[in-house]
Design a protein around this motif. Structure first.
Motif, PDB file in Angstrom:
ATOM      1  N   VAL A  72     -12.566   0.050  -1.187  1.00  0.00           N
ATOM      2  CA  VAL A  72     -13.172   0.527  -2.427  1.00  0.00           C
ATOM      3  C   VAL A  72     -12.334   1.692  -2.943  1.00  0.00           C
ATOM      4  O   VAL A  72     -11.883   2.530  -2.163  1.00  0.00           O
ATOM      5  CB  VAL A  72     -14.625   1.003  -2.178  1.00  0.00           C
ATOM      6  N   THR A  73     -12.122   1.754  -4.257  1.00  0.00           N
ATOM      7  CA  THR A  73     -11.418   2.869  -4.863  1.00  0.00           C
ATOM      8  C   THR A  73     -11.896   3.046  -6.300  1.00  0.00           C
ATOM      9  O   THR A  73     -12.686   2.246  -6.796  1.00  0.00           O
ATOM     10  CB  THR A  73      -9.877   2.669  -4.812  1.00  0.00           C
ATOM     11  N   GLY A  74     -11.405   4.071  -6.952  1.00  0.00           N
ATOM     12  CA  GLY A  74     -11.772   4.285  -8.343  1.00  0.00           C
ATOM     13  C   GLY A  74     -11.325   5.648  -8.822  1.00  0.00           C
ATOM     14  O   GLY A  74     -11.076   6.554  -8.026  1.00  0.00           O
ATOM     15  N   GLY A  75     -11.208   5.798 -10.118  1.00  0.00           N
ATOM     16  CA  GLY A  75     -10.878   7.079 -10.740  1.00  0.00           C
ATOM     17  C   GLY A  75      -9.535   7.623 -10.308  1.00  0.00           C
ATOM     18  O   GLY A  75      -8.533   6.915 -10.248  1.00  0.00           O
ATOM     19  N   VAL A  76      -9.512   8.906  -9.980  1.00  0.00           N
ATOM     20  CA  VAL A  76      -8.287   9.588  -9.595  1.00  0.00           C
ATOM     21  C   VAL A  76      -7.732   9.011  -8.296  1.00  0.00           C
ATOM     22  O   VAL A  76      -6.525   8.914  -8.109  1.00  0.00           O
ATOM     23  CB  VAL A  76      -8.555  11.112  -9.447  1.00  0.00           C
ATOM     24  N   ARG A  77      -8.621   8.623  -7.390  1.00  0.00           N
ATOM     25  CA  ARG A  77      -8.183   8.059  -6.108  1.00  0.00           C
ATOM     26  C   ARG A  77      -7.389   6.773  -6.315  1.00  0.00           C
ATOM     27  O   ARG A  77      -6.410   6.527  -5.619  1.00  0.00           O
ATOM     28  CB  ARG A  77      -9.371   7.786  -5.196  1.00  0.00           C
ATOM     29  N   ALA A  78      -7.791   5.961  -7.261  1.00  0.00           N
ATOM     30  CA  ALA A  78      -7.062   4.716  -7.538  1.00  0.00           C
ATOM     31  C   ALA A  78      -5.670   5.019  -8.073  1.00  0.00           C
ATOM     32  O   ALA A  78      -4.702   4.345  -7.718  1.00  0.00           O
ATOM     33  CB  ALA A  78      -7.839   3.854  -8.530  1.00  0.00           C
ATOM     34  N   ALA A  79      -5.553   6.036  -8.906  1.00  0.00           N
ATOM     35  CA  ALA A  79      -4.250   6.405  -9.456  1.00  0.00           C
ATOM     36  C   ALA A  79      -3.304   6.891  -8.363  1.00  0.00           C
ATOM     37  O   ALA A  79      -2.095   6.685  -8.455  1.00  0.00           O
ATOM     38  CB  ALA A  79      -4.427   7.489 -10.518  1.00  0.00           C
ATOM     39  N   ARG A  80      -3.864   7.504  -7.326  1.00  0.00           N
ATOM     40  CA  ARG A  80      -3.047   7.989  -6.218  1.00  0.00           C
ATOM     41  C   ARG A  80      -2.805   6.930  -5.150  1.00  0.00           C
ATOM     42  O   ARG A  80      -2.085   7.185  -4.195  1.00  0.00           O
ATOM     43  CB  ARG A  80      -3.737   9.169  -5.546  1.00  0.00           C
ATOM     44  N   GLY A  81      -3.470   5.789  -5.253  1.00  0.00           N
ATOM     45  CA  GLY A  81      -3.321   4.750  -4.242  1.00  0.00           C
ATOM     46  C   GLY A  81      -4.140   5.018  -2.992  1.00  0.00           C
ATOM     47  O   GLY A  81      -3.793   4.566  -1.907  1.00  0.00           O
ATOM     48  N   GLU A  82      -5.252   5.750  -3.138  1.00  0.00           N
ATOM     49  CA  GLU A  82      -6.121   6.063  -2.008  1.00  0.00           C
ATOM     50  C   GLU A  82      -7.346   5.159  -2.042  1.00  0.00           C
ATOM     51  O   GLU A  82      -7.920   4.907  -3.105  1.00  0.00           O
ATOM     52  CB  GLU A  82      -6.551   7.528  -2.063  1.00  0.00           C
ATOM     53  N   TYR A  83      -7.760   4.698  -0.870  1.00  0.00           N
ATOM     54  CA  TYR A  83      -8.876   3.767  -0.752  1.00  0.00           C
ATOM     55  C   TYR A  83      -9.858   4.286   0.285  1.00  0.00           C
ATOM     56  O   TYR A  83      -9.484   5.011   1.200  1.00  0.00           O
ATOM     57  CB  TYR A  83      -8.388   2.383  -0.321  1.00  0.00           C
ATOM     58  N   VAL A  84     -11.120   3.879   0.150  1.00  0.00           N
ATOM     59  CA  VAL A  84     -12.147   4.188   1.126  1.00  0.00           C
ATOM     60  C   VAL A  84     -12.588   2.856   1.726  1.00  0.00           C
ATOM     61  O   VAL A  84     -12.788   1.885   0.995  1.00  0.00           O
ATOM     62  CB  VAL A  84     -13.354   4.905   0.468  1.00  0.00           C
ATOM     63  N   LEU A  85     -12.731   2.813   3.044  1.00  0.00           N
ATOM     64  CA  LEU A  85     -13.170   1.592   3.713  1.00  0.00           C
ATOM     65  C   LEU A  85     -14.646   1.712   4.060  1.00  0.00           C
ATOM     66  O   LEU A  85     -15.070   2.677   4.694  1.00  0.00           O
ATOM     67  CB  LEU A  85     -12.345   1.351   4.982  1.00  0.00           C
ATOM     68  N   VAL A  86     -15.428   0.732   3.632  1.00  0.00           N
ATOM     69  CA  VAL A  86     -16.868   0.707   3.866  1.00  0.00           C
ATOM     70  C   VAL A  86     -17.181  -0.481   4.759  1.00  0.00           C
ATOM     71  O   VAL A  86     -16.829  -1.607   4.440  1.00  0.00           O
ATOM     72  CB  VAL A  86     -17.634   0.566   2.525  1.00  0.00           C
ATOM     73  N   SER A  87     -17.844  -0.211   5.893  1.00  0.00           N
ATOM     74  CA  SER A  87     -18.145  -1.305   6.809  1.00  0.00           C
ATOM     75  C   SER A  87     -19.620  -1.709   6.803  1.00  0.00           C
ATOM     76  O   SER A  87     -19.958  -2.781   7.271  1.00  0.00           O
ATOM     77  CB  SER A  87     -17.718  -0.940   8.233  1.00  0.00           C
ATOM     78  N   ALA A  88     -20.490  -0.844   6.274  1.00  0.00           N
ATOM     79  CA  ALA A  88     -21.920  -1.162   6.222  1.00  0.00           C
ATOM     80  C   ALA A  88     -22.531  -0.512   4.981  1.00  0.00           C
ATOM     81  O   ALA A  88     -21.988   0.451   4.437  1.00  0.00           O
ATOM     82  CB  ALA A  88     -22.624  -0.663   7.475  1.00  0.00           C
ATOM     83  N   ALA A  89     -23.667  -1.031   4.575  1.00  0.00           N
ATOM     84  CA  ALA A  89     -24.339  -0.520   3.375  1.00  0.00           C
ATOM     85  C   ALA A  89     -24.738   0.946   3.534  1.00  0.00           C
ATOM     86  O   ALA A  89     -24.738   1.694   2.559  1.00  0.00           O
ATOM     87  CB  ALA A  89     -25.563  -1.368   3.065  1.00  0.00           C
ATOM     88  N   LYS A  90     -25.039   1.376   4.755  1.00  0.00           N
ATOM     89  CA  LYS A  90     -25.445   2.774   4.971  1.00  0.00           C
ATOM     90  C   LYS A  90     -24.296   3.759   4.771  1.00  0.00           C
ATOM     91  O   LYS A  90     -24.515   4.943   4.573  1.00  0.00           O
ATOM     92  CB  LYS A  90     -26.056   2.951   6.355  1.00  0.00           C
ATOM     93  N   ASP A  91     -23.039   3.259   4.787  1.00  0.00           N
ATOM     94  CA  ASP A  91     -21.864   4.109   4.605  1.00  0.00           C
ATOM     95  C   ASP A  91     -21.503   4.325   3.136  1.00  0.00           C
ATOM     96  O   ASP A  91     -20.638   5.142   2.827  1.00  0.00           O
ATOM     97  CB  ASP A  91     -20.650   3.502   5.303  1.00  0.00           C
ATOM     98  N   VAL A  92     -22.147   3.596   2.236  1.00  0.00           N
ATOM     99  CA  VAL A  92     -21.763   3.614   0.818  1.00  0.00           C
ATOM    100  C   VAL A  92     -21.918   4.984   0.158  1.00  0.00           C
ATOM    101  O   VAL A  92     -20.994   5.435  -0.518  1.00  0.00           O
ATOM    102  CB  VAL A  92     -22.530   2.517   0.040  1.00  0.00           C
ATOM    103  N   PRO A  93     -23.035   5.705   0.319  1.00  0.00           N
ATOM    104  CA  PRO A  93     -23.144   7.004  -0.368  1.00  0.00           C
ATOM    105  C   PRO A  93     -22.040   7.986   0.017  1.00  0.00           C
ATOM    106  O   PRO A  93     -21.474   8.657  -0.842  1.00  0.00           O
ATOM    107  CB  PRO A  93     -24.520   7.519   0.061  1.00  0.00           C
ATOM    108  N   SER A  94     -21.696   8.052   1.297  1.00  0.00           N
ATOM    109  CA  SER A  94     -20.631   8.975   1.704  1.00  0.00           C
ATOM    110  C   SER A  94     -19.269   8.492   1.208  1.00  0.00           C
ATOM    111  O   SER A  94     -18.404   9.307   0.868  1.00  0.00           O
ATOM    112  CB  SER A  94     -20.622   9.152   3.220  1.00  0.00           C
ATOM    113  N   ALA A  95     -19.067   7.191   1.130  1.00  0.00           N
ATOM    114  CA  ALA A  95     -17.807   6.643   0.620  1.00  0.00           C
ATOM    115  C   ALA A  95     -17.645   6.968  -0.866  1.00  0.00           C
ATOM    116  O   ALA A  95     -16.563   7.371  -1.303  1.00  0.00           O
ATOM    117  CB  ALA A  95     -17.749   5.136   0.840  1.00  0.00           C
ATOM    118  N   LEU A  96     -18.708   6.816  -1.638  1.00  0.00           N
ATOM    119  CA  LEU A  96     -18.633   7.132  -3.062  1.00  0.00           C
ATOM    120  C   LEU A  96     -18.467   8.630  -3.284  1.00  0.00           C
ATOM    121  O   LEU A  96     -17.810   9.054  -4.241  1.00  0.00           O
ATOM    122  CB  LEU A  96     -19.862   6.604  -3.796  1.00  0.00           C
TER     123      LEU A  96
END
Length: 107
Positions: A72-96
């Protein structure tokens, strides 16, 4: 002929989710629903008048291909080529929260 114009949407930057990773994950529907819910609950906390929640954009493969996780990526992170890996639904708030956190932003 009209000159090109720069416009800004009334919503936050989209969140880009790898469609292939999501399909291969253990619980794709729950992860997608958690992302959508987190985006709506974050934007309803009163950021800007008339600002709409960010959209989820399903993309083709980012080329990371993690095992049992979603890229998952977006915004400034996408422009830098940075991604967040989410393995479960409970991890989504911290990933965002990681996606929204900009270390170069003052304050």
């Amino acid at each position: 002929m009209a000159l090109p114009a720069l416009v800004r949407p009334r919503r936050a930057s989209p969140v880009l989710v790898c469609r292939k990773c999501l399909k291969r994950s253990d619980d794709p529907k729950e992860i997608r629903k958690a992302i959508k819910h987190a985006l709506k609950s974050h934007d309803s906390s009163g950021h800007g008048a008339g600002e709409k929640p960010a959209r989820i954009v399903m993309t083709s493969c980012f080329g990371l291909c993690p095992k049992r996780a979603v890229a998952v990526t977006g915004g400034v992170r996408a422009a830098r080529g940075e991604y967040v890996l989410v393995s479960a639904a409970k991890d989504v708030p911290s990933a965002l929260a990681l996606l929204r956190d900009d270390p170069n932003r003052p304050g």
